[in-house]
Design an enzyme around this catalytic site. Structure first.
Site, PDB file in Angstrom:
ATOM      1  N   ARG A  51       0.971  -1.284  -0.119  1.00 43.22           N
ATOM      2  CA  ARG A  51      -0.112   0.063   0.060  1.00 43.22           C
ATOM      3  C   ARG A  51       0.795   1.260  -0.103  1.00 43.22           C
ATOM      4  O   ARG A  51       2.056   1.186   0.251  1.00 43.22           O
ATOM      5  CB  ARG A  51      -0.936   0.057   1.240  1.00 43.22           C
ATOM      6  CG  ARG A  51      -0.575  -0.795   2.315  1.00 43.22           C
ATOM      7  CD  ARG A  51       0.554  -0.299   2.908  1.00 43.22           C
ATOM      8  NE  ARG A  51       0.567   1.035   3.512  1.00 43.22           N
ATOM      9  CZ  ARG A  51       1.341   1.882   3.469  1.00 43.22           C
ATOM     10  NH1 ARG A  51       2.750   1.543   3.565  1.00 43.22           N
ATOM     11  NH2 ARG A  51       1.241   3.205   4.023  1.00 43.22           N
ATOM     12  N   GLY A  52       0.192   2.376  -0.162  1.00 41.54           N
ATOM     13  CA  GLY A  52       1.013   3.666  -0.511  1.00 41.54           C
ATOM     14  C   GLY A  52       1.174   3.923  -1.911  1.00 41.54           C
ATOM     15  O   GLY A  52       1.651   3.039  -2.622  1.00 41.54           O
ATOM     16  N   ALA A  53       0.821   5.277  -2.215  1.00 38.43           N
ATOM     17  CA  ALA A  53       0.464   5.368  -3.457  1.00 38.43           C
ATOM     18  C   ALA A  53       1.905   5.222  -4.427  1.00 38.43           C
ATOM     19  O   ALA A  53       1.841   4.716  -5.289  1.00 38.43           O
ATOM     20  CB  ALA A  53       0.092   6.940  -3.852  1.00 38.43           C
ATOM     21  N   ARG A  94      -6.807  -0.386  -7.375  1.00 38.82           N
ATOM     22  CA  ARG A  94      -7.391   0.613  -6.127  1.00 38.82           C
ATOM     23  C   ARG A  94      -7.662   1.838  -6.962  1.00 38.82           C
ATOM     24  O   ARG A  94      -6.932   2.344  -7.878  1.00 38.82           O
ATOM     25  CB  ARG A  94      -6.281   0.563  -5.030  1.00 38.82           C
ATOM     26  CG  ARG A  94      -6.505  -0.565  -4.111  1.00 38.82           C
ATOM     27  CD  ARG A  94      -5.785  -0.491  -2.951  1.00 38.82           C
ATOM     28  NE  ARG A  94      -6.324   0.589  -2.001  1.00 38.82           N
ATOM     29  CZ  ARG A  94      -5.805   1.084  -0.944  1.00 38.82           C
ATOM     30  NH1 ARG A  94      -4.549   0.716  -0.520  1.00 38.82           N
ATOM     31  NH2 ARG A  94      -6.403   1.873   0.097  1.00 38.82           N
ATOM     32  N   GLN A 197      -1.759   1.520  10.250  1.00 33.49           N
ATOM     33  CA  GLN A 197      -0.527   1.561   9.689  1.00 33.49           C
ATOM     34  C   GLN A 197       0.675   2.336  10.272  1.00 33.49           C
ATOM     35  O   GLN A 197       1.678   1.974  10.048  1.00 33.49           O
ATOM     36  CB  GLN A 197      -0.683   2.373   8.245  1.00 33.49           C
ATOM     37  CG  GLN A 197      -1.438   1.499   7.270  1.00 33.49           C
ATOM     38  CD  GLN A 197      -2.965   1.730   7.179  1.00 33.49           C
ATOM     39  OE1 GLN A 197      -3.391   2.473   7.963  1.00 33.49           O
ATOM     40  NE2 GLN A 197      -3.253   1.806   6.088  1.00 33.49           N
ATOM     41  N   ASP A 238      -2.027  10.448  -1.672  1.00 34.99           N
ATOM     42  CA  ASP A 238      -2.304   9.393  -2.706  1.00 34.99           C
ATOM     43  C   ASP A 238      -2.726   9.931  -3.914  1.00 34.99           C
ATOM     44  O   ASP A 238      -2.458   9.299  -5.068  1.00 34.99           O
ATOM     45  CB  ASP A 238      -3.361   8.624  -2.014  1.00 34.99           C
ATOM     46  CG  ASP A 238      -2.898   7.685  -1.207  1.00 34.99           C
ATOM     47  OD1 ASP A 238      -2.795   8.209   0.036  1.00 34.99           O
ATOM     48  OD2 ASP A 238      -2.587   6.570  -1.354  1.00 34.99           O
ATOM     49  N   ASN A 248      -5.236  11.992   1.069  1.00 40.01           N
ATOM     50  CA  ASN A 248      -4.485  11.038   1.775  1.00 40.01           C
ATOM     51  C   ASN A 248      -5.506  10.357   2.783  1.00 40.01           C
ATOM     52  O   ASN A 248      -6.598  10.487   2.811  1.00 40.01           O
ATOM     53  CB  ASN A 248      -3.436  11.866   2.389  1.00 40.01           C
ATOM     54  CG  ASN A 248      -2.339  11.000   2.971  1.00 40.01           C
ATOM     55  OD1 ASN A 248      -1.822  10.374   2.298  1.00 40.01           O
ATOM     56  ND2 ASN A 248      -1.793  11.268   4.199  1.00 40.01           N
TER      57      ASN A 248
END
Lengths: 349, 349
Positions: A51-53, A94, A197, A238, A248
């Site tokens: 995860r995380g853009a 996503r 997270q 994001d 975000n």
């Protein structure tokens, strides 16, 4: 605090395939998942193995390599058509992180000029994207740290670290650089429900580099600010709209309002690939809602009474007017506006 | 929605002893714990078998009955001295809820005039405190609901319900009365980390009365407000200073700032016994910090990396200027100030 040289990576190309650190199991287990095709890779993105853009962008780039390998093996003369189905699956993994689409587009732009087997050329590009992301984060870290005074107390939210990027991190990159420059005296991290997270990833990642961190429940951030214990809120993004509105992790907007109320500075660190110039304002950014179950349960243990409902937006949108500075690898934009964001894009490198 | 007539009680005097519903196990199990002495009762308060300032007050009142019974059995001629050790243990059970001290004081004030065995007289007083708390909550509910317009969308935090009081609830009392009056179209509840009282208790309690509720992560409240989906934030309190500053569950202050920013009304519902006229302002209210472990773990499962620290304040202080109205059983105080709060106290009944 000592200089930082994190080697931590969320995604790694290992010999002939992609490996992702399964972030759902951190920090108790460090398990890498091996991926050999694009649908598996897309599923890993959807299921939040990664995860995380920016990390999603890097992962998607490697996913295109895998997709092209399979397409070329089956249809060497028509792999460009054959690869489209896999590209579509990756694109749908996503909805909010624009870096995903940017990575697909960047690799897709090479297709027309490739002769023969595309794998080597695409892999070289994916690795270049990956390496540039790390270098860009280090550069951003340096720019962002330049905004910090001595003895800064910083608060971050979610994980915008090495785990969320190619490496080094965006918000945590600024924190790493700030610690290296001996400007940061204290790091706080929101635990970041529902996926935690902050507690699971950010604390682990910072401790790997010997950076002490104090966690707090998300709702305690306001009291910390009220007590005058925070100088900067530093987060990733994001997707950033053309006017500087920032999507975000859910809770970011809350921090931005609270920071402004308490006279605390608010920084967003993100690579230029996070800026979606096709989206005029934050309201037009698609915001993912995930299953209510993520709020109704914790670690698959039901918390809420049967019959309770939950609303589970994964991201929120912080209006540009609450952002003091957006830091990219190409430079920083203070008090962002559409004109300033466009000027950043058009600035010669 | 239908009229409400909740019979739910956190504390019950059963024949010859106190029973507490173990709120740590809700909603999955409904277990009552039997208590026969004051130290056990104090421990149950400390360990959060029972929580919520008015419920702690009611519990402490019954605890005094148990303490007096034991003191009289051992020292029939000197029970007033013998009971002091138990009273001190009860007083130290939790630091922030002033209702605890108020209940001890109220029963202690009777000691001088008691001849012979004090149990029956003290039990009658404890039951009176309990019954008055329920009646007061119903009255507060009616006053608070008077502030709501039609089709109100309300957000509450933590659990200020029947489970947190003698019965009916303070904030949830207002919500119950508002639903009965057909003024509330939607109830949202923050899950309320780290103890998840919103998810575990408020959702369960409201569903018992057939009131639908939608949970959200604490940090999502700002987005809900941003989208124009909330008209009132309604919370309880653990202690109110003489100037109207409100100590309540961590996250309350965050909601108050966010509500003001979004033009949303903010209501505090609490009995007059929650107002501590000996404390001039909120900064002077003792705020309990609990163990870091409550944030580092969820349901005794470690979440954060070993070595991570956490800051775990249980309450925060909302300045009076962010409160639109404090609702008590004696009446409401809009835009509270020291003078207005004093006038409420001095108003003839």
């Amino acid at each position: 605090m000592n200089p930082i040289n994190s080697k931590l990576q969320a995604a790694v190309w290992q010999d002939d395939h992609l490996q992702l650190l399964d972030q759902r199991l951190l920090p108790s287990e460090q398990v890498y998942i091996d991926l050999y095709d694009a649908p598996q890779t897309a599923l890993a993105i959807t299921d939040m193995v990664v995860r995380g853009a920016p990390a999603i962008g890097v992962t998607a780039a490697y996913g295109v390599v895998l997709a092209a390998r399979h397409a070329y093996a089956k249809h060497p003369d028509a792999w460009r058509d054959a690869v489209q189905a896999d590209m579509a699956i990756l694109a749908a993994a996503r909805p909010t992180a624009i870096n995903l689409h940017w990575a697909l587009q960047t690799l897709g732009d090479l297709f027309a000029d490739i002769d023969g087997n595309p794998e080597a050329i695409l892999l070289a590009k994916a690795k270049q994207i990956h390496e540039k992301d790390i270098a860009d984060n280090q550069h951003m870290g340096s720019i962002g740290a330049g905004y910090l005074a001595e003895n800064c107390r910083v608060l971050t939210h979610c994980n915008a670290g090495a785990l969320a990027t190619g490496g080094y991190g965006t918000a945590l990159g600024v924190i790493r650089s700030g610690v290296s420059a001996d400007k940061i005296s204290k790091v706080y991290a929101d635990e970041t429900r529902p996926w935690l997270q902050g507690a699971r990833l950010t604390a682990w990642e910072l401790l790997q580099d010997g950076i002490p961190v104090t966690l707090l429940a998300d709702s305690a951030a306001a009291r910390l600010m009220q007590q005058g214990k925070i100088d900067w809120v530093i987060v990733g993004s994001d997707r950033i709209a053309a006017n500087g509105d920032v999507a975000n992790k859910i809770g970011t907007y809350s921090l931005a309002v609270l920071a402004r109320y308490h006279g605390i500075k608010f920084m967003v660190a993100a690579p230029l690939s996070t800026v979606d110039y096709n989206v005029a304002r934050g309201d037009d950014i698609p915001i993912e809602d995930r299953a209510a179950e993520e709020v109704l349960s914790v670690f698959e243990q039901r918390v809420a009474a049967q019959g309770a409902d939950a609303w589970n937006p994964v991201f929120d949108v912080t209006p540009a007017e609450l952002v003091d500075v957006i830091v990219t690898e190409k430079g920083a934009v203070e008090n962002p506006t559409t004109a300033k964001m466009a000027a950043l894009r058009d600035k010669p490198v």
